[in-house]
Design an enzyme around this catalytic site. Sequence first.
Site, PDB file in Angstrom:
ATOM      1  N   LYS A   1      42.804  24.710  38.726  1.00  0.00           N
ATOM      2  CA  LYS A   1      43.679  24.285  39.831  1.00  0.00           C
ATOM      3  C   LYS A   1      42.907  23.064  40.681  1.00  0.00           C
ATOM      4  CE  LYS A   1      44.261  27.821  42.570  1.00  0.00           C
ATOM      5  NZ  LYS A   1      43.325  27.494  43.606  1.00  0.00           N
TER       6      LYS A   1
ATOM      7  N   ARG B   1      50.188  31.308  48.846  1.00  0.00           N
ATOM      8  CA  ARG B   1      49.775  32.451  47.830  1.00  0.00           C
ATOM      9  C   ARG B   1      50.381  33.625  47.911  1.00  0.00           C
ATOM     10  NH1 ARG B   1      44.222  30.510  46.410  1.00  0.00           N
ATOM     11  NH2 ARG B   1      43.220  31.818  44.963  1.00  0.00           N
TER      12      ARG B   1
ATOM     13  N   ARG C   1      31.678  29.574  34.733  1.00  0.00           N
ATOM     14  CA  ARG C   1      31.144  29.066  35.878  1.00  0.00           C
ATOM     15  C   ARG C   1      30.778  30.350  36.750  1.00  0.00           C
ATOM     16  NH1 ARG C   1      37.329  27.837  38.894  1.00  0.00           N
ATOM     17  NH2 ARG C   1      37.329  30.047  39.541  1.00  0.00           N
TER      18      ARG C   1
ATOM     19  N   ARG D   1      29.836  30.503  41.389  1.00  0.00           N
ATOM     20  CA  ARG D   1      30.569  31.275  42.565  1.00  0.00           C
ATOM     21  C   ARG D   1      30.396  32.624  42.379  1.00  0.00           C
ATOM     22  NH1 ARG D   1      36.445  28.826  42.951  1.00  0.00           N
ATOM     23  NH2 ARG D   1      36.860  30.952  43.669  1.00  0.00           N
TER      24      ARG D   1
ATOM     25  N   ARG E   1      40.739  39.552  41.114  1.00  0.00           N
ATOM     26  CA  ARG E   1      41.326  38.207  41.577  1.00  0.00           C
ATOM     27  C   ARG E   1      42.660  37.923  40.663  1.00  0.00           C
ATOM     28  NH1 ARG E   1      37.026  34.744  40.929  1.00  0.00           N
ATOM     29  NH2 ARG E   1      38.320  33.039  41.399  1.00  0.00           N
TER      30      ARG E   1
END
Length: 185
Positions: free
Chosen positions: A9, A85, A124, A128, A139
Amino acid sequence: MLAPPGAGKGTQGERIAARYQVPHIASGDIFRDEVARHTPLGERLRGYLDAGDLVPDDVVLSVILDRVLAASRDDGGFVLDGFPRTLTQAQAAAKIASDTGASAQAVVYLDAPVDVLVERLTGRAENRADDAAGVQRHRLEVYAKHTKPLIDYYADRGILVRVDAAPPADEVSGQIFAVLDSIVG
Ligand code: ADP
């Protein structure tokens, strides 16, 4: 932009904003910046972000809506990434849109199988904190419960553009641009 964590995104949102010369308003980036700068808002947000929980709707709306209105007024448009969201956020956005004309022309839904999402999030995870394995899974669950219903919400309104997000990023951008060029010119 509507997408589960790991679908790309942020990357695609930046590219869309660059192509159509409008601001990229990414709620997650805005919130992470507040946390990093230790602002009072950031201190309120930290716990939600670290846990992978949604920030309460009223807080999100108070931070994001002004930026959307400013971009609509001053820049002629915007790419919204990470907002809305929840259904409550979508309804609030629709209300503002009908009052001001700042409505969405298209909702780009990046769709990818869960194994692809997990692979990208894991890749990644050094960058993060909320990409650590346990938070990742949470999540994805939060997305399924609160955000997925927006797929039908926007499909019913005739503005959902579904794109396969599993291929390499350039290919996904090509798919997105092909559709958006025909919508926004
Ligand atoms: P991702 O899509 O990879 O989960 P984001 O950068 O969009 O990442 O969001 C990171 C975090 O910021 C979310 O897990 C949530 O805590 C918070 N957040 C961002 N946007 C919203 C929103 N619209 N409503 C509630 N929480 C949000």
